[in-house]
Design a protein around this motif. Structure first.
Motif, PDB file in Angstrom:
ATOM      1  N   ALA A 166      -1.075  -3.027  11.936  1.00  0.00           N
ATOM      2  CA  ALA A 166      -0.114  -3.956  12.542  1.00  0.00           C
ATOM      3  C   ALA A 166      -0.414  -5.371  12.083  1.00  0.00           C
ATOM      4  N   GLY A 167       0.635  -6.098  11.776  1.00  0.00           N
ATOM      5  CA  GLY A 167       0.469  -7.497  11.406  1.00  0.00           C
ATOM      6  C   GLY A 167       0.343  -7.755   9.924  1.00  0.00           C
ATOM      7  N   LEU A 168       0.381  -6.710   9.091  1.00  0.00           N
ATOM      8  CA  LEU A 168       0.208  -6.927   7.649  1.00  0.00           C
ATOM      9  C   LEU A 168       1.300  -7.830   7.083  1.00  0.00           C
ATOM     10  N   VAL A 169       2.552  -7.503   7.337  1.00  0.00           N
ATOM     11  CA  VAL A 169       3.642  -8.291   6.765  1.00  0.00           C
ATOM     12  C   VAL A 169       3.590  -9.729   7.275  1.00  0.00           C
ATOM     13  N   ASP A 170       3.323  -9.895   8.560  1.00  0.00           N
ATOM     14  CA  ASP A 170       3.236 -11.250   9.116  1.00  0.00           C
ATOM     15  C   ASP A 170       2.092 -12.036   8.483  1.00  0.00           C
ATOM     16  N   ALA A 171       0.974 -11.381   8.212  1.00  0.00           N
ATOM     17  CA  ALA A 171      -0.163 -12.072   7.599  1.00  0.00           C
ATOM     18  C   ALA A 171       0.197 -12.577   6.211  1.00  0.00           C
ATOM     19  N   ILE A 172       0.902 -11.770   5.435  1.00  0.00           N
ATOM     20  CA  ILE A 172       1.281 -12.176   4.084  1.00  0.00           C
ATOM     21  C   ILE A 172       2.306 -13.301   4.131  1.00  0.00           C
ATOM     22  N   ALA A 198      10.607 -10.147   2.334  1.00  0.00           N
ATOM     23  CA  ALA A 198      10.207 -11.287   3.162  1.00  0.00           C
ATOM     24  C   ALA A 198       9.740 -12.496   2.356  1.00  0.00           C
ATOM     25  N   LEU A 199       9.422 -12.313   1.080  1.00  0.00           N
ATOM     26  CA  LEU A 199       8.814 -13.404   0.308  1.00  0.00           C
ATOM     27  C   LEU A 199       9.712 -14.642   0.172  1.00  0.00           C
ATOM     28  N   PRO A 200      10.997 -14.513  -0.187  1.00  0.00           N
ATOM     29  CA  PRO A 200      11.803 -15.729  -0.337  1.00  0.00           C
ATOM     30  C   PRO A 200      11.907 -16.545   0.948  1.00  0.00           C
ATOM     31  N   GLY A 201      12.091 -15.866   2.075  1.00  0.00           N
ATOM     32  CA  GLY A 201      12.191 -16.577   3.340  1.00  0.00           C
ATOM     33  C   GLY A 201      10.913 -17.292   3.712  1.00  0.00           C
ATOM     34  N   ALA A 202       9.785 -16.779   3.230  1.00  0.00           N
ATOM     35  CA  ALA A 202       8.501 -17.426   3.509  1.00  0.00           C
ATOM     36  C   ALA A 202       8.240 -18.610   2.591  1.00  0.00           C
ATOM     37  N   PRO A 249       0.812  -1.226   0.000  1.00  0.00           N
ATOM     38  CA  PRO A 249       0.000   0.000   0.000  1.00  0.00           C
ATOM     39  C   PRO A 249       0.845   1.276   0.000  1.00  0.00           C
ATOM     40  N   ASP A 250       2.143   1.118   0.272  1.00  0.00           N
ATOM     41  CA  ASP A 250       3.075   2.243   0.226  1.00  0.00           C
ATOM     42  C   ASP A 250       4.459   1.659  -0.021  1.00  0.00           C
ATOM     43  N   ALA A 251       5.404   2.509  -0.335  1.00  0.00           N
ATOM     44  CA  ALA A 251       6.724   2.042  -0.737  1.00  0.00           C
ATOM     45  C   ALA A 251       7.424   1.255   0.369  1.00  0.00           C
ATOM     46  N   ALA A 252       7.365   1.743   1.592  1.00  0.00           N
ATOM     47  CA  ALA A 252       8.085   1.091   2.685  1.00  0.00           C
ATOM     48  C   ALA A 252       7.515  -0.290   2.985  1.00  0.00           C
ATOM     49  N   THR A 253       6.187  -0.379   3.051  1.00  0.00           N
ATOM     50  CA  THR A 253       5.565  -1.677   3.339  1.00  0.00           C
ATOM     51  C   THR A 253       5.801  -2.654   2.196  1.00  0.00           C
ATOM     52  N   GLN A 293      -3.997   2.798   5.028  1.00  0.00           N
ATOM     53  CA  GLN A 293      -2.705   2.723   5.706  1.00  0.00           C
ATOM     54  C   GLN A 293      -2.536   1.332   6.311  1.00  0.00           C
ATOM     55  N   PRO A 294      -1.315   0.786   6.290  1.00  0.00           N
ATOM     56  CA  PRO A 294      -1.114  -0.573   6.803  1.00  0.00           C
ATOM     57  C   PRO A 294      -1.354  -0.664   8.305  1.00  0.00           C
TER      58      PRO A 294
END
Length: 276
Positions: free
Chosen positions: A249-255, A36-40, A25-29, A246-247
């Protein structure tokens, strides 16, 4: 890209290709998600280049493009994202997926040179059919970028050789006739289509459109050489945004949790014999 598919064959399994829209939803997120995608568990990554009129995409990916554009994402910033990603990962193939207009505006020669310099491995330009693709395909190949074409269920035996003749990296089998994220294909239909494609090319076949669960991803990766999951990931991004997009909490972990589930499904569902 060829090395990654060779590794998958040696491991006796299909691969997982994940799609997210650059800058959503924004550049930083978005940068955190990409890193994080390869590690997941993502074996290859498709990174969408936001566009105002993504005609091959369903509502979820259309909305993600608009969010990214409103947040200031551009082609140049997308290439910068890949360049930053390459600081910590020089192995995972990254394919830019999008439409020709932003590339044309950027300038073909400049785009392919900058994309290669950033660490991009391949391109999927969904509105460039083979007959119209040479003005981008040839410069892309000249700098070492694979040009990946789409094959639909409606692609007949007469047209198939034209589509695969200049394909590189892999071919992308669009498993349904329609836009992304609207419905899922039957396994029987996909099996027939993939068998037909294999008579025309030795390239790996990635199957996408309509894959929403680990079980579906496993089945498609078993039939083809990789499963592509995009809309289901983009929807999860949207579910973790507040009313102002706006993102939360937990967005990156959910993905990453969902990607890990998809990857586990693909790995557990493989029935291939190892070539090692």
């Amino acid at each position: 890209m060829y090395r990654r598919f060779a590794t998958l064959r040696a491991e006796g399994r299909g691969g997982l290709i994940t799609f997210l829209t650059a800058g959503d939803p924004d550049a930083a997120t978005a940068a955190q998600l990409l890193a994080a995608l390869p590690g997941a568990g993502a074996d290859l990554i498709e990174l969408g280049m936001p566009f105002t009129d993504p005609m091959a995409d369903g509502p979820a990916i259309q909305a993600s493009s608009l969010r990214a554009l409103r947040a200031g994402q551009t082609v140049r910033r997308t290439l910068a994202m890949v360049s930053e990603f390459r600081r910590s990962d020089d192995q995972t193939p990254v394919i830019l997926m999008g439409y020709y207009n932003p590339v044309y505006v950027y300038g073909v020669e400049a785009f392919v040179a900058d994309a290669r310099r950033a660490g991009v491995d391949g391109l999927i330009i969904v509105d460039l059919p083979p007959e119209e693709a040479d003005e981008l395909r040839l410069p892309a190949e000249a700098v070492g970028l694979d040009f990946i074409f789409l094959i639909a269920p409606t692609t007949d035996a007469t047209r198939m050789p034209t589509v695969v003749a200049h394909a590189r990296g892999f071919v992308y089998h669009v498993s349904i006739a329609g836009v992304t994220g609207t419905r899922s294909a039957s396994l029987d239909d996909v099996e027939r289509s993939v068998a037909r494609i294999r008579t025309a090319t030795d390239l790996p076949i990635a199957v996408g459109f309509g894959i929403t669960t680990p079980e579906q991803a496993a089945a498609m990766a078993r039939i083809g050489d990789a499963a592509v999951v995009g809309t289901a990931l983009v929807k999860r991004v949207a579910e973790h945004l507040d009313a102002a997009n706006q993102p939360m909490a937990g967005l990156v972990d959910a993905i990453t949790t969902f990607v890990a589930q998809l990857a586990q499904g693909v790995r557990a569902g493989s029935r291939r014999e190892s070539a090692a």
